[in-house]
Design a protein around this motif. Structure first.
Motif, PDB file in Angstrom:
ATOM      1  N   SER A 291      25.833   8.623 -15.392  1.00 37.25           N
ATOM      2  CA  SER A 291      24.686   9.536 -15.492  1.00 37.25           C
ATOM      3  C   SER A 291      24.324  10.165 -14.162  1.00 37.25           C
ATOM      4  CB  SER A 291      23.463   8.811 -16.084  1.00 37.25           C
ATOM      5  OG  SER A 291      23.768   8.283 -17.348  1.00 37.25           O
TER       6      SER A 291
ATOM      7  N   SER B 224      30.588  10.648 -22.051  1.00 34.52           N
ATOM      8  CA  SER B 224      29.516  10.464 -23.037  1.00 34.52           C
ATOM      9  C   SER B 224      29.821   9.292 -23.961  1.00 34.52           C
ATOM     10  CB  SER B 224      29.345  11.746 -23.860  1.00 34.52           C
ATOM     11  OG  SER B 224      28.911  12.817 -23.049  1.00 34.52           O
TER      12      SER B 224
ATOM     13  N   TYR C  50      27.489   6.021 -24.677  1.00 33.48           N
ATOM     14  CA  TYR C  50      27.125   5.716 -26.067  1.00 33.48           C
ATOM     15  C   TYR C  50      27.492   4.282 -26.429  1.00 33.48           C
ATOM     16  CZ  TYR C  50      28.852   5.387 -30.905  1.00 33.48           C
ATOM     17  OH  TYR C  50      29.190   4.960 -32.163  1.00 33.48           O
TER      18      TYR C  50
ATOM     19  N   LEU D  71      13.084   7.507 -28.703  1.00 36.40           N
ATOM     20  CA  LEU D  71      14.506   7.386 -28.981  1.00 36.40           C
ATOM     21  C   LEU D  71      14.754   6.925 -30.410  1.00 36.40           C
ATOM     22  CD1 LEU D  71      15.931   5.838 -25.687  1.00 36.40           C
ATOM     23  CD2 LEU D  71      16.320   8.134 -26.583  1.00 36.40           C
TER      24      LEU D  71
ATOM     25  N   VAL E 267      14.532   9.966 -32.678  1.00 34.02           N
ATOM     26  CA  VAL E 267      15.758  10.758 -32.580  1.00 34.02           C
ATOM     27  C   VAL E 267      16.899  10.056 -33.301  1.00 34.02           C
ATOM     28  CG1 VAL E 267      17.437  11.777 -31.002  1.00 34.02           C
ATOM     29  CG2 VAL E 267      15.010  11.800 -30.423  1.00 34.02           C
TER      30      VAL E 267
ATOM     31  N   PHE F  72      19.728  20.141 -24.056  1.00 36.59           N
ATOM     32  CA  PHE F  72      19.536  18.722 -24.324  1.00 36.59           C
ATOM     33  C   PHE F  72      20.369  17.905 -23.336  1.00 36.59           C
ATOM     34  CE2 PHE F  72      18.254  20.473 -28.409  1.00 36.59           C
ATOM     35  CZ  PHE F  72      17.127  19.715 -28.698  1.00 36.59           C
ATOM     36  N   PRO F  73      19.735  17.051 -22.535  1.00 34.26           N
ATOM     37  CA  PRO F  73      20.483  16.271 -21.530  1.00 34.26           C
ATOM     38  C   PRO F  73      21.518  15.365 -22.185  1.00 34.26           C
ATOM     39  CG  PRO F  73      18.112  16.164 -21.128  1.00 34.26           C
ATOM     40  CD  PRO F  73      18.289  16.793 -22.466  1.00 34.26           C
TER      41      PRO F  73
ATOM     42  N   LEU G 264      22.514  12.451 -21.238  1.00 32.91           N
ATOM     43  CA  LEU G 264      22.112  11.051 -21.266  1.00 32.91           C
ATOM     44  C   LEU G 264      21.242  10.741 -22.475  1.00 32.91           C
ATOM     45  CD1 LEU G 264      21.966   8.266 -19.957  1.00 32.91           C
ATOM     46  CD2 LEU G 264      20.007   9.080 -18.617  1.00 32.91           C
ATOM     47  N   ILE G 265      20.253  11.590 -22.764  1.00 33.69           N
ATOM     48  CA  ILE G 265      19.347  11.338 -23.879  1.00 33.69           C
ATOM     49  C   ILE G 265      20.107  11.323 -25.195  1.00 33.69           C
ATOM     50  CG2 ILE G 265      17.382  12.230 -25.170  1.00 33.69           C
ATOM     51  CD1 ILE G 265      16.632  10.977 -22.525  1.00 33.69           C
ATOM     52  N   VAL G 266      20.995  12.289 -25.375  1.00 33.75           N
ATOM     53  CA  VAL G 266      21.761  12.356 -26.625  1.00 33.75           C
ATOM     54  C   VAL G 266      22.685  11.150 -26.744  1.00 33.75           C
ATOM     55  CG1 VAL G 266      23.414  13.714 -27.959  1.00 33.75           C
ATOM     56  CG2 VAL G 266      21.636  14.872 -26.634  1.00 33.75           C
TER      57      VAL G 266
ATOM     58  N   VAL H 157      22.386   8.123 -25.380  1.00 36.69           N
ATOM     59  CA  VAL H 157      21.618   6.909 -25.619  1.00 36.69           C
ATOM     60  C   VAL H 157      21.093   6.871 -27.054  1.00 36.69           C
ATOM     61  CG1 VAL H 157      19.526   5.643 -24.981  1.00 36.69           C
ATOM     62  CG2 VAL H 157      20.989   6.607 -23.200  1.00 36.69           C
ATOM     63  N   ALA H 158      20.571   8.005 -27.518  1.00 34.60           N
ATOM     64  CA  ALA H 158      20.044   8.059 -28.878  1.00 34.60           C
ATOM     65  C   ALA H 158      21.140   7.783 -29.908  1.00 34.60           C
ATOM     66  CB  ALA H 158      19.402   9.418 -29.135  1.00 34.60           C
TER      67      ALA H 158
END
Length: 249
Positions: free
Chosen positions: A73, A105, A109, A128, A131, A152-153, A155-157, A159-160
């Motif tokens: 990240s 990614s 994940y 989270l 999402v 959309f970052p 990292l957020i996608v 992790v979600a």
């Protein structure tokens, strides 16, 4: 603590610990300072020469750096996509960039799915978790939409998706397809950096990206969001109670 318990904790949190250590080490060592346009300008000629002389090794090193950066990240995915085009051209750079972004990614994940998936899924009020609920309902299309919108970052996608525990196959395929447009656009811009560097003027992100470049990418993401939105609207209508007739007086 039993040996089995220790091994379970290591399997669950060990990969995350490695990611955190590498993240801290990268910032402490100043590695992130090299992920910049100025660094690419200074070392550009030497990098292009090396890429021409050792193309396979260059691609392997590039992918290792890209996958590692995204997995840890680090804030450098865009610079690396531009670098791919700068070194390998718009076509080769695009393929290399989307491969590196998808690989990194996928690592994130898998790490978060292993470490925190069960814990975060027990908190329905968490951001989270909300999402993740959307991802579970229509994993492939939902994730494809998020990937098509670069705002959309990563990292957020990532992790979600791990929290939602969506199938790995759906994650990899949706990530790969969803990041193709932006990866090739960035690689195409990167392929022209040599001419901008040769002019000697300042080169910043603001000068590289204008509305005519990023608005079509955002538009593709909005269009991709319409089918799942339509299905959600139809489902809401089908499950809505029918109006009761008024009693006749």
């Amino acid at each position: 603590m039993t040996r089995e318990r220790v091994l379970t904790l290591l399997r669950r949190f060990g990969p995350l610990a490695v990611i955190v250590i590498l993240f801290v080490a990268a910032f402490a060592s100043g590695v992130t300072d090299h992920l910049s346009l100025e660094e690419l300008r200074v070392r550009g000629t030497a990098l292009q020469t090396f890429a021409r002389e050792r193309p396979l090794l260059s691609v392997a090193i590039y992918l290792a750096i890209y996958v590692g950066s995204v997995a840890v990240s680090l804030p450098g995915a865009l610079i690396l996509s531009l670098t791919g085009g700068f070194l390998f051209g718009p076509l080769g750079g695009g393929f290399a960039a989307v491969t590196g972004a998808t690989g990194g990614s996928t690592v994130t994940y898998l790490v978060f799915r292993t470490a925190f998936g069960d814990v975060l899924r027990r908190k329905p009020d968490a951001f989270l978790a909300r999402v993740a609920d959307g991802l579970r309902k229509d994993a492939f299309n939902y994730l494809l939409t998020l990937r098509l919108i670069p705002a959309f970052p990563l990292l957020i996608v990532n992790v979600a998706a791990g929290v939602a525990n969506i199938p790995a196959r759906a994650f990899v395929l949706a990530s790969l397809l969803g990041m193709i447009p932006s990866s090739f656009v960035y690689a195409g811009i990167g392929a022209g950096l040599g001419h901008l560097f040769a002019q000697g003027g300042p080169v910043t992100m603001e000068t590289l990206f204008s509305p005519r470049i990023y608005l079509p990418i955002v538009g593709m993401g909005v269009l991709a969001f319409l089918p799942p939105l339509w299905r959600h609207w139809r489902k809401q209508r089908q499950t809505a109670p029918l109006p009761q007739p008024l009693d006749e007086k």
